[in-house]
Enzyme design. Structure first.
Site, PDB file in Angstrom:
ATOM      1  N   ASP A 109       0.836  -1.207   0.000  1.00 19.57           N
ATOM      2  CA  ASP A 109       0.000   0.000   0.000  1.00 19.57           C
ATOM      3  C   ASP A 109       0.867   1.252   0.000  1.00 19.57           C
ATOM      4  OD1 ASP A 109      -2.300   1.492   0.009  1.00 19.57           O
ATOM      5  OD2 ASP A 109      -2.624   1.334   2.172  1.00 19.57           O
TER       6      ASP A 109
ATOM      7  N   LYS B 148       0.314   3.733  -2.303  1.00 24.05           N
ATOM      8  CA  LYS B 148      -0.555   4.807  -2.815  1.00 24.05           C
ATOM      9  C   LYS B 148       0.212   5.764  -3.732  1.00 24.05           C
ATOM     10  CE  LYS B 148      -3.868   4.818   1.045  1.00 24.05           C
ATOM     11  NZ  LYS B 148      -3.236   3.929   2.014  1.00 24.05           N
TER      12      LYS B 148
ATOM     13  N   ASP C 113       1.565  10.089  -9.138  1.00 24.12           N
ATOM     14  CA  ASP C 113       2.611  10.763  -9.898  1.00 24.12           C
ATOM     15  C   ASP C 113       2.227  10.828 -11.376  1.00 24.12           C
ATOM     16  OD1 ASP C 113       5.252  11.849 -10.463  1.00 24.12           O
ATOM     17  OD2 ASP C 113       5.860  10.889  -8.584  1.00 24.12           O
ATOM     18  N   ILE C 114       3.143  11.357 -12.188  1.00 20.98           N
ATOM     19  CA  ILE C 114       2.878  11.432 -13.630  1.00 20.98           C
ATOM     20  C   ILE C 114       2.932  10.017 -14.227  1.00 20.98           C
ATOM     21  CG2 ILE C 114       3.780  13.787 -13.802  1.00 20.98           C
ATOM     22  CD1 ILE C 114       6.364  12.536 -14.988  1.00 20.98           C
TER      23      ILE C 114
ATOM     24  N   GLY D 258      -7.068  -2.680  10.476  1.00 22.58           N
ATOM     25  CA  GLY D 258      -5.842  -2.433  11.226  1.00 22.58           C
ATOM     26  C   GLY D 258      -6.101  -2.403  12.713  1.00 22.58           C
TER      27      GLY D 258
END
Ligand code: C5P
Length: 252
Positions: free
Chosen positions: A74, A76, A79-80, A224
């Site tokens: 994970d 996440k 970005d480009i 969690g």
């Protein structure tokens, strides 16, 4: 616990993903050893990767011995397109056989710069729609006039058009996503609180119980703190697995 839940043929005991948050690599490995009889997928986030790199994910999976433990990576990514592609290539190169799921942000996706083809990936790629710690007011603060439900659906559509295997969303939005995008498009739901509103939400805003998430159509549940902070984490995990199995039978 055996059997596949109805719908997507996912084994019932694979539907609970435990988030290895707020622990060192050594603690995470000990946790997997304790829980791998009951939980098969463990979520690893940036803190553990900063500590031990992707090798940490491999060590965590290996801590499960012959239990077939796999990793939800994970990170996440946001970005480009070129950087997203590079990131996914690195996961493929260094995580194949260990990583079952990886995540990126749906906002970073564009239809004309789709992520690498599903056929080339050994892992499932999931897009984060709207963090479960955020609500309607947060969308408004970003200047987005859509309701949370409409926004999450729009992000899910973008994710599917871009070649993702599914999304991360709250249990509240799953029903509409499945209705619009079909049962095979995966919905993975954090913001799970056994006992619902009677328990502490902490920083989560959009919460549902394990039962409700499954009844709404969720494929996998990410949990969690309700396990980590329980006085008996193994017992808490077993209780959630039992609730998932009951809800799958109810879902029919
Ligand atoms: O402790 P708790 O059950 O709230 O943890 C939920 C986990 O799911 C955390 O590891 C968090 O990073 C992750 N997550 C989330 N909301 C998202 C995506 C991931 O809470 N939209």
């Amino acid at each position: 616990m055996t059997g596949t839940g109805p719908g997507t043929g996912i084994p019932a005991e694979h539907r609970l993903i435990y988030a290895l948050d707020r622990m060192t690599l050594a603690e995470a490995i000990a946790s997997v050893r304790r829980l791998c009889g009951v939980i098969k997928i463990f979520k690893v986030g940036p803190a553990l990767i900063y500590e031990g790199g992707l090798q940490a994910a491999r060590q965590i999976a290996q801590a499960g011995g012959d239990q077939g433990v796999r990793i939800f990576l994970d990170m996440k990514t946001w970005d480009i397109p070129e950087t997203v592609r590079n990131t996914l290539d690195a996961i493929e190169q260094f995580g194949a056989g260990t990583v079952l799921f990886a995540t990126l942000h749906a906002q970073a996706l564009t239809r004309n710069a789709a992520v690498q083809p599903q056929a080339k990936r050994s892992f499932k790629l999931l897009a984060v729609t709207h963090l479960t710690s955020l609500g309607q007011a947060d969308l408004a603060a970003m200047g987005i006039a859509l309701s949370v439900g409409d926004y999450v659906l729009r992000m899910a559509e973008r994710a599917r058009e871009s070649g993702c295997d599914g999304v991360i969303c709250s249990g509240e939005e799953v029903g509409r996503i499945k209705a619009r995008l079909g049962a095979a498009f995966l919905a993975v739901t954090p913001g799970i609180r056994p006992g619902g509103a009677s328990v502490s939400q902490e920083d989560q805003q959009r919460i549902v119980t394990p039962r409700q998430a499954i009844l709404n159509g969720a494929d996998y549940l990410v949990v969690g703190r309700p396990i980590r902070e329980a006085s008996d984490p193994l017992g808490a995990a077993q209780a959630i697995q039992a609730e998932i199995a009951d809800a799958l039978r109810e879902r029919g």
